[in-house]
Scaffold this motif. Structure first.
Motif, short mmCIF file in Angstrom:
data_model
loop_
_atom_site.label_atom_id
_atom_site.label_comp_id
_atom_site.label_asym_id
_atom_site.label_seq_id
_atom_site.Cartn_x
_atom_site.Cartn_y
_atom_site.Cartn_z
N LEU A 222 12.82 20.86 7.60
CA LEU A 222 12.08 19.60 7.63
C LEU A 222 10.67 19.82 7.09
O LEU A 222 9.98 20.75 7.51
CB LEU A 222 12.01 19.10 9.08
N TYR A 223 10.26 18.95 6.14
CA TYR A 223 8.92 19.09 5.57
C TYR A 223 7.89 18.43 6.47
O TYR A 223 8.15 17.39 7.07
CB TYR A 223 8.85 18.48 4.16
N ARG A 224 6.71 19.04 6.58
CA ARG A 224 5.67 18.54 7.49
C ARG A 224 5.03 17.26 6.99
O ARG A 224 4.47 16.49 7.76
CB ARG A 224 4.56 19.60 7.66
N GLU A 225 5.07 17.07 5.66
CA GLU A 225 4.40 15.90 5.08
C GLU A 225 5.42 14.84 4.69
O GLU A 225 6.60 15.11 4.50
CB GLU A 225 3.60 16.31 3.84
N GLY A 226 4.93 13.63 4.55
CA GLY A 226 5.73 12.50 4.12
C GLY A 226 4.77 11.33 4.10
O GLY A 226 3.56 11.53 4.19
N PHE A 227 5.28 10.11 4.01
CA PHE A 227 4.33 8.99 3.99
C PHE A 227 4.96 7.72 4.55
O PHE A 227 6.17 7.60 4.67
CB PHE A 227 3.78 8.75 2.57
N ALA A 228 4.08 6.79 4.92
CA ALA A 228 4.49 5.45 5.35
C ALA A 228 4.17 4.51 4.20
O ALA A 228 3.07 4.56 3.64
CB ALA A 228 3.72 5.05 6.59
N ARG A 229 5.15 3.67 3.82
CA ARG A 229 4.95 2.72 2.71
C ARG A 229 4.82 1.31 3.30
O ARG A 229 5.74 0.85 3.98
CB ARG A 229 6.15 2.76 1.76
N PHE A 230 3.72 0.66 3.00
CA PHE A 230 3.46 -0.66 3.58
C PHE A 230 3.84 -1.79 2.62
O PHE A 230 3.75 -1.63 1.40
CB PHE A 230 1.97 -0.80 3.92
N SER A 231 4.23 -2.92 3.20
CA SER A 231 4.51 -4.08 2.35
C SER A 231 3.19 -4.77 1.99
O SER A 231 2.17 -4.57 2.64
CB SER A 231 5.45 -5.05 3.05
N ASN A 232 3.27 -5.59 0.96
CA ASN A 232 2.09 -6.20 0.38
C ASN A 232 1.61 -7.42 1.19
O ASN A 232 0.44 -7.75 1.18
CB ASN A 232 2.44 -6.65 -1.05
N THR A 233 2.55 -8.06 1.89
CA THR A 233 2.28 -9.35 2.54
C THR A 233 2.43 -9.21 4.04
O THR A 233 3.37 -8.56 4.50
CB THR A 233 3.32 -10.39 2.01
N PRO A 234 1.53 -9.83 4.83
CA PRO A 234 1.69 -9.77 6.29
C PRO A 234 3.07 -10.29 6.72
O PRO A 234 3.60 -11.23 6.13
CB PRO A 234 0.57 -10.69 6.80
N TYR A 235 3.63 -9.67 7.76
CA TYR A 235 5.01 -9.92 8.18
C TYR A 235 5.14 -11.20 9.00
O TYR A 235 4.29 -11.50 9.84
CB TYR A 235 5.49 -8.74 9.02
N SER A 236 6.21 -11.94 8.73
CA SER A 236 6.53 -13.11 9.54
C SER A 236 8.02 -13.40 9.37
O SER A 236 8.58 -13.18 8.30
CB SER A 236 5.71 -14.30 9.06
#
Length: 439
Positions: A222-236
């Protein structure tokens, strides 16, 4: 090598080559960070066309076209298992996970089987349309997500709440006699996670990297690094048609009309882990990351018996994981060809480190003993059984010590670790090492 004759990949790491060459030869048919890493690796050269190679980093199309014509000697390495699709095709992944869950319940207990409850309720259409229909009626008003089985990067995905939105699939439920002649595109219909964990009102998912060097016995890093990818628009949930709100794939977010490449759309997993710890406390976050580890192990075990375990193969999987409001992780999918293109400088550097460490673990230079529990940013997570940590000091990210040898989202002090682990390698030393082992 050509596709219409058997290609013999011989030679021994340049020691017995006819041309007296002394370097490791690689072949790479992808023009991205992988190629940069290979070109900068000391003692490695690119194999010319029709020349023998020691390592081949290829895309899945090359693998499919050439596999039947390859004879690979023992020392050669290639970056895919033949039937990696058992884990990476959405319908097969779910089929294997469901079967694994049943096996666990039968052989152990319902409690053990419940550890596999990390994927949403899923049906393959058109074949499981009637089962889907029952569940749809039982949960009227719920949101569902439809995903084409063979597509990636968010292509063809849409959300729906009404049956009329998918009526064409009902039409495509075909009789058994027609099955051989009609090619139907398969989709998975999946119960949509309506309560994702939000940061600044936005939805995100995690990309985490797991390297498998063997399925029998299972050996996973398992690699120690990775990332979170966010959406462009607030969620609803008030609209289900806005893909920029509901889908986090970078390839989709990039097409948003108001997309700004300069604005931060990614966090490192280290940033995310710190944020969650500040908000929910160490113990909750430790449990969450333990459950994420669990996803890797159970998903790999679910395909252990069906993957063709070539000794020459390794695979760097990109796992996509979503967190819900209760800090429960959900497996969305597993990618056998995660993107090695960069969206920014930090992204490039992280992927460069990841790929460099992948080659360090694969160890074509034979500098490792085989007993290592850590190589650069990779920690050995499973080796025919769970791998425990040697040290009992608190982990580098400040959590209390726990037995599993995983450090996702923790400090990646890889340079220091690699410096201690690998003595500077020279082409001569690689050659001498191999020659000794060959005796």
């Amino acid at each position: 090598g050509g596709v219409n004759q058997e290609v013999h990949l011989g030679g021994f790491y340049g020691v017995n080559r006819k041309d007296g060459g002394k370097c490791l030869r690689y072949m790479c048919n992808t023009a991205n960070i992988v190629l940069d890493v290979l070109q900068q690796r000391p003692g490695w050269v690119e194999a010319k066309e029709n020349e023998e190679w020691d390592l081949n980093w290829c895309d899945l199309a090359w693998m499919k076209d050439n596999l039947d014509f390859l004879y690979m000697e023992e020392h050669v390495r290639i970056n895919h298992f033949q039937n990696q699709y058992e884990l990476c095709r959405k319908n097969l992944m779910v089929k294997n996970l469901k079967r694994h869950r049943k096996t666990l319940e039968k052989e152990f207990s319902r409690v053990e089987a419940s550890k596999c409850d990390f994927f949403p309720c899923t049906f393959v259409l058109p074949s499981e349309y009637h089962l889907f229909l029952e569940e749809f009626k039982r949960t009227l008003g719920s949101t569902w997500i439809m995903k084409p089985v063979r597509k990636s990067q968010g292509k063809g995905i849409f959300l729906f709440r009404k049956l009329k939105d998918i009526m064409e699939f009902k039409k495509e439920v075909i009789s058994d006699e027609e099955k051989d002649t009609v090619q139907v595109e398969n989709f998975v219909a999946q119960c949509y996670i309506e309560n994702p964990y939000l940061i600044n009102g936005r939805k995100f998912d995690l990309r985490v990297y797991v390297l498998v060097t063997s399925f029998v016995p299972l050996k996973a890093w398992l690699y120690r690094e990775g990332f979170a990818r966010f959406s462009n628009t607030p969620y609803s949930l008030s609209t289900i048609d806005d893909k920029y709100m509901h889908l986090t794939n970078v390839s989709i977010q990039k097409t948003a009309p108001d997309y700004d490449p300069e604005s931060v759309r990614k966090w490192t997993i280290q940033q995310l882990r710190r944020y969650l710890t500040a908000k929910h406390g160490r113990e909750s976050v430790r449990r969450l990351f333990e459950e994420i580890d669990n996803i890797f192990v159970f998903s790999l075990q679910s395909v252990q018996k069906v993957i063709i375990n070539d000794k020459q193969s390794f695979e760097l999987y990109g796992y996509d994981i979503l967190l819900d409001r209760d800090l429960k992780p959900w497996l969305l999918e597993v990618n056998s060809s995660p993107s090695y293109m960069a969206s920014c400088r930090e992204d490039y550097q992280m992927k460069f480190r990841l790929l460099e460490d992948t080659l360090n673990v694969v160890d074509m230079e034979r500098r490792l003993t085989g007993k290592e529990k850590r190589v650069g940013g990779f920690d050995l997570m499973w080796n025919g059984g769970p791998v425990n940590r040697d040290d009992l000091i608190p982990a580098t990210c400040g959590t209390p010590s726990f037995p599993a040898n995983t450090h996702l989202g923790c400090v990646n002090d890889r340079e220091t670790q690699l410096h201690q682990l690998l003595k500077p390698v020279t082409t001569k030393r690689v050659r001498d090492n191999l020659h000794e082992k060959d005796q």
